[in-house]
Write a protein that holds these residues in place. Structure first.
Motif, mmCIF file in Angstrom:
data_model
loop_
_atom_site.group_PDB
_atom_site.id
_atom_site.type_symbol
_atom_site.label_atom_id
_atom_site.label_comp_id
_atom_site.label_asym_id
_atom_site.label_seq_id
_atom_site.Cartn_x
_atom_site.Cartn_y
_atom_site.Cartn_z
ATOM 1 N N UNK A 1 0.809 -1.206 0.000
ATOM 2 C CA UNK A 1 0.000 0.000 0.000
ATOM 3 C C UNK A 1 0.851 1.268 0.000
ATOM 4 N N UNK A 2 2.132 1.142 0.342
ATOM 5 C CA UNK A 2 2.988 2.317 0.444
ATOM 6 C C UNK A 2 3.113 3.069 -0.866
ATOM 7 N N UNK A 3 3.360 2.333 -1.963
ATOM 8 C CA UNK A 3 3.452 2.969 -3.277
ATOM 9 C C UNK A 3 2.099 3.536 -3.696
ATOM 10 N N UNK A 4 1.021 2.807 -3.396
ATOM 11 C CA UNK A 4 -0.322 3.283 -3.740
ATOM 12 C C UNK A 4 -0.637 4.592 -2.998
ATOM 13 N N UNK A 5 -0.201 4.673 -1.739
ATOM 14 C CA UNK A 5 -0.413 5.890 -0.954
ATOM 15 C C UNK A 5 0.339 7.063 -1.563
ATOM 16 N N UNK A 6 1.584 6.828 -1.954
ATOM 17 C CA UNK A 6 2.383 7.886 -2.575
ATOM 18 C C UNK A 6 1.760 8.326 -3.899
ATOM 19 N N UNK A 7 1.361 7.348 -4.704
ATOM 20 C CA UNK A 7 0.756 7.649 -6.000
ATOM 21 C C UNK A 7 -0.549 8.421 -5.823
ATOM 22 N N UNK A 8 -1.350 8.005 -4.848
ATOM 23 C CA UNK A 8 -2.632 8.664 -4.594
ATOM 24 C C UNK A 8 -2.412 10.109 -4.146
ATOM 25 N N UNK A 9 -1.431 10.330 -3.257
ATOM 26 C CA UNK A 9 -1.127 11.679 -2.790
ATOM 27 C C UNK A 9 -0.624 12.555 -3.932
ATOM 28 N N UNK A 10 0.214 11.988 -4.786
ATOM 29 C CA UNK A 10 0.754 12.708 -5.943
ATOM 30 C C UNK A 10 -0.382 13.139 -6.868
ATOM 31 N N UNK A 11 -1.274 12.201 -7.149
ATOM 32 C CA UNK A 11 -2.387 12.491 -8.057
ATOM 33 C C UNK A 11 -3.402 13.434 -7.414
ATOM 34 N N UNK A 12 -3.503 13.413 -6.096
ATOM 35 C CA UNK A 12 -4.417 14.312 -5.406
ATOM 36 C C UNK A 12 -4.003 15.767 -5.627
ATOM 37 N N UNK A 13 -2.700 16.011 -5.641
ATOM 38 C CA UNK A 13 -2.203 17.374 -5.862
ATOM 39 C C UNK A 13 -2.316 17.747 -7.337
ATOM 40 N N UNK A 14 -1.807 16.891 -8.219
ATOM 41 C CA UNK A 14 -1.825 17.206 -9.651
ATOM 42 C C UNK A 14 -3.235 17.267 -10.220
ATOM 43 N N UNK A 15 -4.147 16.470 -9.648
ATOM 44 C CA UNK A 15 -5.517 16.451 -10.147
ATOM 45 C C UNK A 15 -6.396 17.538 -9.559
ATOM 46 N N UNK A 16 -5.893 18.231 -8.557
ATOM 47 C CA UNK A 16 -6.670 19.295 -7.909
ATOM 48 C C UNK A 16 -5.826 20.560 -7.763
ATOM 49 N N UNK A 17 -5.123 20.912 -8.818
ATOM 50 C CA UNK A 17 -4.209 22.055 -8.758
ATOM 51 C C UNK A 17 -4.954 23.362 -8.465
ATOM 52 N N UNK A 18 -6.142 23.505 -9.032
ATOM 53 C CA UNK A 18 -6.890 24.735 -8.797
ATOM 54 C C UNK A 18 -7.219 24.892 -7.315
#
Length: 257
Positions: A1-18
């Motif tokens: 789950x560690x990589x999934x957590x990192x990936x999810x956090x990364x996408x949370x920022x890039x997908x919600x830049x506004x």
């Protein structure tokens, strides 16, 4: 789950830049403006600080105490409560003080283990360089590699300890911290400690790798701006991971790819 957590956090920022910009832009501009005033307040001709700095330095410390918890609370509530951030944040939120002092308490608790970790890693770092020097193998490349590995190791362990203790911070942002303190944070994350360690490793690698990017830029202004953007991005990833972990462990939300 560690990589999934990192990936999810990364996408949370890039997908919600506004939303991320709405939560952080004004506070960051305020802090940047105050830092510029501090630089301008230094008397270059005398090499001494001007009297205005007697006001600016305490003022910027106070603003950091207020604005960084405010950014964190805003982001936690955006992700977990779907409260879209305002461009101009509300400074009168009573949760700011609780968030700040809990963060300070966690920092004090982690100070001793962090110092021990730093001492051990530094000792190993210099020991490897001394051994290489005795063998006639010391060069800039080996020094750089050793420094990178030491930075990743310290960043991983520090991040791991922080994530284990700081799960109570999103609870403060949501007003759900009555029975959820630092001890509860540690207990709640005990079952996923390996995953938290893996996430902390990836975040440490990102931080170390990103720190080299501004160095390769020759122009000072561009380098400084790029450094600010990178630090902002890694800060938001760490904040997003903490928010995601709270949602997954406490609110029982699924961790979606």
């Amino acid at each position: 789950m560690g990589w999934k957590l990192f990936k999810h956090a990364f996408q949370m920022v890039t997908g919600n830049l506004h939303a991320a910009l709405r939560a952080t832009l004004v506070p960051m501009l305020i802090l940047a403006g105050m830092f510029v005033l501090i630089i301008m307040g230094w008397d270059q001709s005398l090499g001494q600080p001007s009297p205005v700095l007697l006001f600016l330095v305490p003022a910027i410390l106070i603003m950091c105490i207020v604005l960084f918890p405010l950014i964190a609370i805003t982001w936690h509530r955006y992700v977990l409560k779907e409260e879209f951030p305002r461009w101009i944040p509300r400074l009168g939120d009573k949760r700011i003080g609780a968030y700040f002092w809990t963060s300070v308490l966690i920092g004090l608790i982690l100070m001793i283990p962090s110092m021990i970790i730093s001492t051990i890693v530094s000792a190993l770092f210099w020991a490897s360089l001394e051994e290489a020097a005795l063998n006639g193998q010391q060069d800039i490349l080996q020094f750089s590699i050793s420094g990178v590995l030491a930075g990743i190791l310290m960043g991983t362990l520090a991040g791991f300890l922080w994530m284990r203790c700081a799960l109570c911070l999103p609870a403060i942002a949501l007003n759900e911290d009555e029975n959820f303190g630092i001890g509860a944070s540690w207990s709640k994350t005990s079952g996923v400690s390996k995953d938290v360690l893996v996430f902390a490793f990836f975040l440490a690698v990102l931080n170390v790798a990103a720190s080299f990017v501004p160095i390769m830029i020759g122009q000072v202004v561009v380098r400084d701006i790029l450094s600010i953007v990178i630090n902002w991005f890694t800060f938001m990833i760490g904040l997003s991971a903490l928010t995601t972990l709270y949602g997954h462990l406490v609110e029982k939300r699924p961790l979606i790819d």
